[in-house]
Design a protein around this motif. Structure first.
Motif, mmCIF file in Angstrom:
data_model
loop_
_atom_site.group_PDB
_atom_site.id
_atom_site.type_symbol
_atom_site.label_atom_id
_atom_site.label_comp_id
_atom_site.label_asym_id
_atom_site.label_seq_id
_atom_site.Cartn_x
_atom_site.Cartn_y
_atom_site.Cartn_z
ATOM 1 N N LEU A 112 0.976 -1.246 -0.011
ATOM 2 C CA LEU A 112 0.037 -0.006 0.272
ATOM 3 C C LEU A 112 0.859 1.376 0.068
ATOM 4 C CD1 LEU A 112 -3.145 0.568 2.188
ATOM 5 C CD2 LEU A 112 -1.406 2.300 1.725
ATOM 6 N N VAL A 113 1.754 1.415 0.891
ATOM 7 C CA VAL A 113 2.708 2.456 1.270
ATOM 8 C C VAL A 113 3.410 2.857 0.088
ATOM 9 C CG1 VAL A 113 4.130 3.807 2.629
ATOM 10 C CG2 VAL A 113 2.149 2.672 3.638
ATOM 11 N N GLY A 114 4.191 1.702 -0.280
ATOM 12 C CA GLY A 114 5.383 1.689 -1.357
ATOM 13 C C GLY A 114 4.731 2.235 -2.821
ATOM 14 N N ASN A 115 3.592 1.803 -3.027
ATOM 15 C CA ASN A 115 2.804 2.266 -4.301
ATOM 16 C C ASN A 115 2.588 3.883 -4.232
ATOM 17 O OD1 ASN A 115 2.495 0.328 -6.487
ATOM 18 N ND2 ASN A 115 1.689 -0.762 -5.017
ATOM 19 N N LEU A 116 1.976 4.161 -3.004
ATOM 20 C CA LEU A 116 2.026 5.824 -2.791
ATOM 21 C C LEU A 116 3.376 6.363 -2.993
ATOM 22 C CD1 LEU A 116 -0.440 5.900 0.048
ATOM 23 C CD2 LEU A 116 -0.848 6.324 -2.428
ATOM 24 N N VAL A 117 4.273 5.819 -2.320
ATOM 25 C CA VAL A 117 5.618 6.524 -2.357
ATOM 26 C C VAL A 117 6.164 6.607 -3.985
ATOM 27 C CG1 VAL A 117 8.276 5.990 -2.173
ATOM 28 C CG2 VAL A 117 6.315 5.811 -0.263
ATOM 29 N N ARG A 118 5.772 5.601 -4.666
ATOM 30 C CA ARG A 118 6.129 5.667 -6.083
ATOM 31 C C ARG A 118 5.391 6.668 -6.950
ATOM 32 N NH1 ARG A 118 6.070 0.705 -9.834
ATOM 33 N NH2 ARG A 118 4.093 0.144 -8.973
#
Length: 443
Positions: free
Chosen positions: A86-92
């Motif tokens: 969830l968070v990793g895609n938001l960082v991207r």
């Protein structure tokens, strides 16, 4: 059709469907993002038309991934993997939109390259999380089916995203707005992947046991020891270590072929001064490779139960040798595309089998580190291939001698792995159960 039958078998598993959707959407975004980078690094008129230039660009892109891998393993064995997705895609999303803004306002510069490398590194972290999460939602005999289907359809989704990025680059007028448009679309797709990850329960993807904050800090502080312990565990198990070694070996061989394909597409099968024609030619090579990937989805679950997973790897290596023997004779378009399809089948079939072996024969407490080591070996092998390509390949990309050596390399790999599999067909038993958390020496 076998793919449809496999999906029907897996589809009743609700959390599998949710994880699968995250992978498809996330990797579609990867394809959009990476085609933009490939155009920038390899097929813009001013960049990388020599073997050394292409190899250097690959080294710059992949070296950071070998650094991300170890950290990913420690964290994936400690953090909720659902939160990582969830968070990793938001960082991207944030990184990609920042790159788009910089390209519109300042153009391509050092900041764009740095942020692109960070975004790609986050992507490798996400792929490790997806692989480590799959056994949490699929078990038993269906795990091999899932491993044959999910990563390959994920690759197909990346191909779809890449095709979208390629079409945008083809139809929009050249300039900063075109590049930024593709990146904004990729960012929107990444945001969708993050939203899909939110549908999974916070603890659904593991790990089964998690450390508290103090233990996590201690683990990060002794990262090298943790990886050494993970590597020792894999070696003690036997089959996962051998599978990882063969994965790195075949990735090295495939990397040389991949770089040669870029150069052949740009400098032999197209006018070297026409970067767009070279990109279109290389796109057909990638499409042929994707056909091989798709064939691996169908053939792996059909053939591997008869040959055994180790026998399937040997067969795939033999197919790799055939593909390189063709290229040792000619670089003409038809044989080149046929060889690309056969090599795609060999590469993806090997990957499916290796993923299955590592997942099946590795305890969950070590699975994150296993795929982190996988990531390091995967990218380090490609960097090594880039170094070899820079010195061994001519700028045209085609050398009869190099492709003959690659043919021999696949044959040696098939013979060596087959002999090892016959001596030790199963995972080596280890005394006692695998620990739920890292061993004392890793904390």
């Amino acid at each position: 059709m076998q793919v449809i039958a496999d999906l029907r078998a897996l589809w009743p598993l609700r959390d599998f469907r949710r994880l699968f959707s995250v992978r498809l959407v996330s990797q579609c975004a990867d394809g959009m993002f990476q085609v933009g980078l490939a155009t920038l690094f390899f097929f813009s008129p001013e960049n990388a038309s020599t073997a050394g230039g292409v190899a250097a660009a690959f080294a710059v892109l992949l070296l950071p991934f070998t650094i991300v891998g170890p950290w990913a393993g420690v964290l994936l064995d400690r953090w909720r993997r659902r939160q990582v997705l969830l968070v990793g895609n938001l960082v991207r999303v944030a990184l990609t939109l920042t790159i788009a803004l910089l390209m519109v306002t300042a153009g391509v510069g050092p900041a764009v390259y740095v942020l692109a490398l960070v975004a790609l590194s986050v992507n490798r972290f996400l792929l490790s999380a997806l692989s480590a999460s799959l056994p949490q939602v699929v078990g038993g005999p269906l795990l091999l089916t899932a491993n044959s289907l999910v990563p390959t359809l994920g690759t197909a989704a990346a191909g779809v995203g890449g095709a979208v990025g390629f079409v945008l680059g083809w139809v929009l007028p050249a300039g900063r707005v075109r590049d930024a448009s593709a990146l904004v679309l990729a960012a929107a797709t990444m945001a969708a992947a993050s939203a899909l990850a939110a549908r999974l329960g916070r603890d659904r993807l593991g790990p089964d046991e998690r450390s508290d904050a103090a233990e996590l800090r201690a683990e990060l502080g002794t990262l090298a020891r943790g990886l050494v312990e993970g590597a020792r565990y894999l070696v003690a198990r036997g089959t996962p270590a051998r599978a990882l070694g063969m994965m790195a070996y075949t990735r090295f061989l495939y990397g040389v072929v991949f770089i040669a394909s870029i150069l052949i597409s740009r400098n032999l099968l197209a006018d070297p001064q026409d970067a767009r024609e070279g990109l279109a030619t290389f796109a057909t090579v990638l499409a042929a490779t994707a056909v091989g990937f798709a064939a691996a989805v169908v053939l792996t679950p059909t053939v591997s139960p008869r040959t055994g997973v180790h026998g399937w790897i040997v067969l795939c290596l033999s197919l790799g040798a055939v593909s390189q023997a063709v290229l040792a004779v000619t670089y003409e378009r038809g044989p080149l595309l046929a060889a690309a399809a056969v090599l795609g089948l060999a590469a993806q079939g090997t990957k499916i089998a290796v993923d299955t072996i590592v997942q099946r024969d590795t305890a969950d407490a070590y699975r994150g580190r296993a795929f982190a080591l996988y990531d390091v070996l995967y990218n380090a092998a490609f960097v090594g291939a880039a170094a070899l390509a820079a010195t061994a390949l001519p700028d045209t990309g085609w050398s009869r001698g190099v492709f003959a050596v690659l043919t021999a390399g696949y044959v040696v790999g098939a013979v060596t792995y087959g002999a090892a599999a016959r001596r030790h067909p199963e995972a080596t038993p280890v005394p006692g159960p695998a620990p739920a958390t890292a061993p004392p020496s890793a904390s």
